[in-house]
Scaffold this motif. Structure first.
Motif, short mmCIF file in Angstrom:
data_model
loop_
_atom_site.label_atom_id
_atom_site.label_comp_id
_atom_site.label_asym_id
_atom_site.label_seq_id
_atom_site.Cartn_x
_atom_site.Cartn_y
_atom_site.Cartn_z
N VAL A 80 0.85 -1.18 0.00
CA VAL A 80 0.00 0.00 0.00
C VAL A 80 0.89 1.23 0.00
CG1 VAL A 80 -1.71 1.31 1.29
CG2 VAL A 80 -1.86 -1.18 1.20
N VAL A 81 0.73 2.08 -1.01
CA VAL A 81 1.53 3.29 -1.09
C VAL A 81 0.96 4.30 -0.09
CG1 VAL A 81 2.31 5.15 -2.57
CG2 VAL A 81 2.03 2.85 -3.51
N PHE A 82 1.76 4.60 0.92
CA PHE A 82 1.31 5.49 1.99
C PHE A 82 1.99 6.84 1.81
CE2 PHE A 82 1.22 6.74 6.58
CZ PHE A 82 -0.16 6.75 6.72
N GLN A 83 1.33 7.72 1.11
CA GLN A 83 1.90 9.03 0.82
C GLN A 83 1.59 10.00 1.96
OE1 GLN A 83 3.88 9.71 -1.64
NE2 GLN A 83 3.62 7.82 -2.82
N VAL A 84 2.65 10.54 2.55
CA VAL A 84 2.47 11.51 3.64
C VAL A 84 2.39 12.90 3.04
CG1 VAL A 84 3.42 12.42 5.77
CG2 VAL A 84 3.70 10.00 5.22
N THR A 85 1.21 13.46 3.04
CA THR A 85 0.97 14.78 2.48
C THR A 85 0.60 15.74 3.61
OG1 THR A 85 -1.40 14.36 2.17
CG2 THR A 85 0.10 13.70 0.38
N PRO A 86 0.66 17.06 3.35
CA PRO A 86 0.22 18.02 4.37
C PRO A 86 -1.21 17.77 4.84
CG PRO A 86 1.43 19.14 2.63
CD PRO A 86 1.25 17.73 2.18
N VAL A 87 -2.06 17.34 3.91
CA VAL A 87 -3.45 17.05 4.27
C VAL A 87 -3.51 15.87 5.24
CG1 VAL A 87 -5.69 16.29 3.41
CG2 VAL A 87 -4.37 17.99 2.13
N LEU A 88 -2.71 14.83 4.97
CA LEU A 88 -2.67 13.66 5.84
C LEU A 88 -2.15 14.03 7.22
CD1 LEU A 88 -3.02 10.44 5.73
CD2 LEU A 88 -0.54 10.45 5.68
N LEU A 89 -1.09 14.82 7.26
CA LEU A 89 -0.54 15.25 8.55
C LEU A 89 -1.57 16.04 9.35
CD1 LEU A 89 3.08 16.34 7.54
CD2 LEU A 89 2.46 14.46 9.08
N GLN A 90 -2.26 16.92 8.66
CA GLN A 90 -3.28 17.72 9.34
C GLN A 90 -4.41 16.85 9.87
OE1 GLN A 90 -5.23 20.63 6.84
NE2 GLN A 90 -5.91 21.85 8.57
N ARG A 91 -4.82 15.88 9.07
CA ARG A 91 -5.89 14.97 9.51
C ARG A 91 -5.43 14.17 10.73
NH1 ARG A 91 -6.73 10.64 5.44
NH2 ARG A 91 -7.12 12.42 4.08
N GLY A 92 -4.19 13.68 10.68
CA GLY A 92 -3.68 12.90 11.80
C GLY A 92 -3.57 13.72 13.08
N GLU A 93 -3.09 14.94 12.96
CA GLU A 93 -2.96 15.80 14.13
C GLU A 93 -4.33 16.17 14.71
OE1 GLU A 93 -0.59 18.94 12.56
OE2 GLU A 93 1.32 17.91 12.93
N GLN A 94 -5.31 16.33 13.82
CA GLN A 94 -6.65 16.62 14.29
C GLN A 94 -7.24 15.44 15.05
OE1 GLN A 94 -8.49 19.35 14.39
NE2 GLN A 94 -10.19 18.24 15.32
N ARG A 95 -7.04 14.23 14.53
CA ARG A 95 -7.55 13.04 15.19
C ARG A 95 -6.84 12.81 16.53
NH1 ARG A 95 -11.87 11.04 15.22
NH2 ARG A 95 -11.34 8.82 15.10
N LEU A 96 -5.55 13.11 16.58
CA LEU A 96 -4.82 12.98 17.84
C LEU A 96 -5.34 13.96 18.87
CD1 LEU A 96 -2.56 11.75 19.53
CD2 LEU A 96 -0.98 13.39 18.48
N SER A 97 -5.61 15.17 18.42
CA SER A 97 -6.19 16.17 19.33
C SER A 97 -7.54 15.70 19.87
CB SER A 97 -6.36 17.50 18.58
OG SER A 97 -6.99 18.47 19.41
N GLU A 98 -8.33 15.08 19.01
CA GLU A 98 -9.63 14.55 19.43
C GLU A 98 -9.45 13.41 20.43
OE1 GLU A 98 -11.58 13.41 15.85
OE2 GLU A 98 -11.74 15.47 15.08
N ALA A 99 -8.43 12.59 20.22
CA ALA A 99 -8.17 11.48 21.13
C ALA A 99 -7.80 11.98 22.52
CB ALA A 99 -7.06 10.60 20.57
#
Length: 342
Positions: free
Chosen positions: A42-61
């Motif tokens: 699976v090609v896992f491309q780390v983009t600014p959008v992905l980073l932002q989504r991850g940081e948002q989900r971490l904040s929610e956690a």
């Protein structure tokens, strides 16, 4: 209390979610060949959008943990309100039993619950985040029914004149009792994965805070500050961001230490734990390699297969100590042993 282990779990959950979403996207992109996706990379491309989504989900956690502690703190007050309504109904009856004629009011008179009602920071937090139990009346009814038959509850109601220590012990026993209530865990799981994984720790924190409260706290009585320590927040944010940004580079390091295993044959959970452990070892010089290895073995026991902990232990022990000997991982000579507060 929230600590590094809990934050590692939060980061793991967010990372797992992102990778699973990438797998779904990859499956949709190959159309009819989707059935073979599991056998392909699976090609896992780390983009600014992905980073932002991850940081948002971490904040929610992390926010979910704080929310949960306040909701749990409010729970005995909900039961006190239910109890008050039942006492009021008894008083309106035309025919009363001996029990109805002299109802136990210890729960209504509990000193700590009275102080909790005056905890303005707690009240403000509930109001600001619109948190309450109004939509969970079925759960409250079930739990209260179980509570009415609990030995510690019945013993407390029978006390003639409970003092402050007795009032406090009742709440300490109450939160110990909640650990055994499957309905509460089912509610947390249905609410969110973050609530479910944080429930035990949140219960422990409320329990411990109440157990330490003193009658001398008076008007300064405040259970929670409503926020996670900044250094712990920074730890989680750095761990997630660096794991995402170093995903491909760290994968190459891990693959060299898989021996007879290939990347596609290893369980996704185990791979992500290896990624997180490698990243943690690289960027946090104050955390000993032995601590990192032990922490991710424990997470493998929680989230992996019966063989995961042994597999993660073997790969991490060889990989991290090899990198340490080669100077590719730097550690401080004197490190603080990691405690439960992280």
């Amino acid at each position: 209390m929230i600590n590094r282990r809990l934050l590692r779990i939060d980061v793991f959950q967010v990372l797992y979610e992102l990778v699973c979403q990438a797998k779904v996207a990859a499956s949709l992109s190959v159309g009819d060949e989707g059935a073979d996706t599991e056998e392909k990379e699976v090609v896992f491309q780390v983009t600014p959008v992905l980073l932002q989504r991850g940081e948002q989900r971490l904040s929610e956690a992390m926010q979910a943990y704080v929310e949960l502690t306040h909701l749990l703190l409010e729970l005995p007050l909900e039961f006190q309100r239910i109890n008050a309504k039942r006492l009021a109904l008894r008083e309106k009856r035309m025919l009363t039993s001996n029990e109805d004629a002299s109802p136990d009011t210890n729960l209504q008179d509990n000193r700590l619950l009275s102080l909790l009602k005056g905890d303005q920071s707690h009240a403000d937090f509930l109001k600001n985040y619109r948190l309450d139990w109004l939509h969970d009346e079925d759960l409250l009814r079930i739990l209260y029914k179980h509570l009415e038959t609990a030995d510690f509850h019945l013993a407390y109601l029978r006390l003639p004149h409970p003092d402050y220590d007795a009032d406090r012990q009742y709440l300490v026993d109450f939160y110990e009792w909640l650990f055994d209530q499957d309905d509460l865990y089912e509610w947390a799981e249905n609410h969110s994965g973050f609530y479910f994984t944080n429930l035990d720790s949140a219960l422990s924190e409320v329990h411990d805070r109440l157990e330490k409260l003193s009658p001398h706290d008076g008007e300064q009585w405040c259970v929670f500050e409503g926020a996670i320590r900044p250094d712990l927040v920074a730890f989680a944010q750095l761990l997630l961001r660096n794991t995402l940004e170093g995903y491909q580079a760290n994968r190459a390091i891990i693959e060299k230490h898989l021996l007879h295993w290939t990347w596609t044959r290893v369980a996704q959970c185990d791979l992500l734990l290896l990624e997180l452990a490698l990243c943690e070892a690289q960027i946090f010089s104050s955390i000993p390699v032995s601590v990192t290895i032990n922490e991710y073995i424990e997470l493998a026991k929680l989230f992996g297969t019966p063989q995961s902990s042994r597999f993660v232990n073997g790969v991490l022990d060889k990989m991290l100590n090899n990198l340490l000997l080669r100077g590719l991982i730097q550690k401080q000579e004197c490190v603080r042993k990691e405690g439960t507060r992280g």
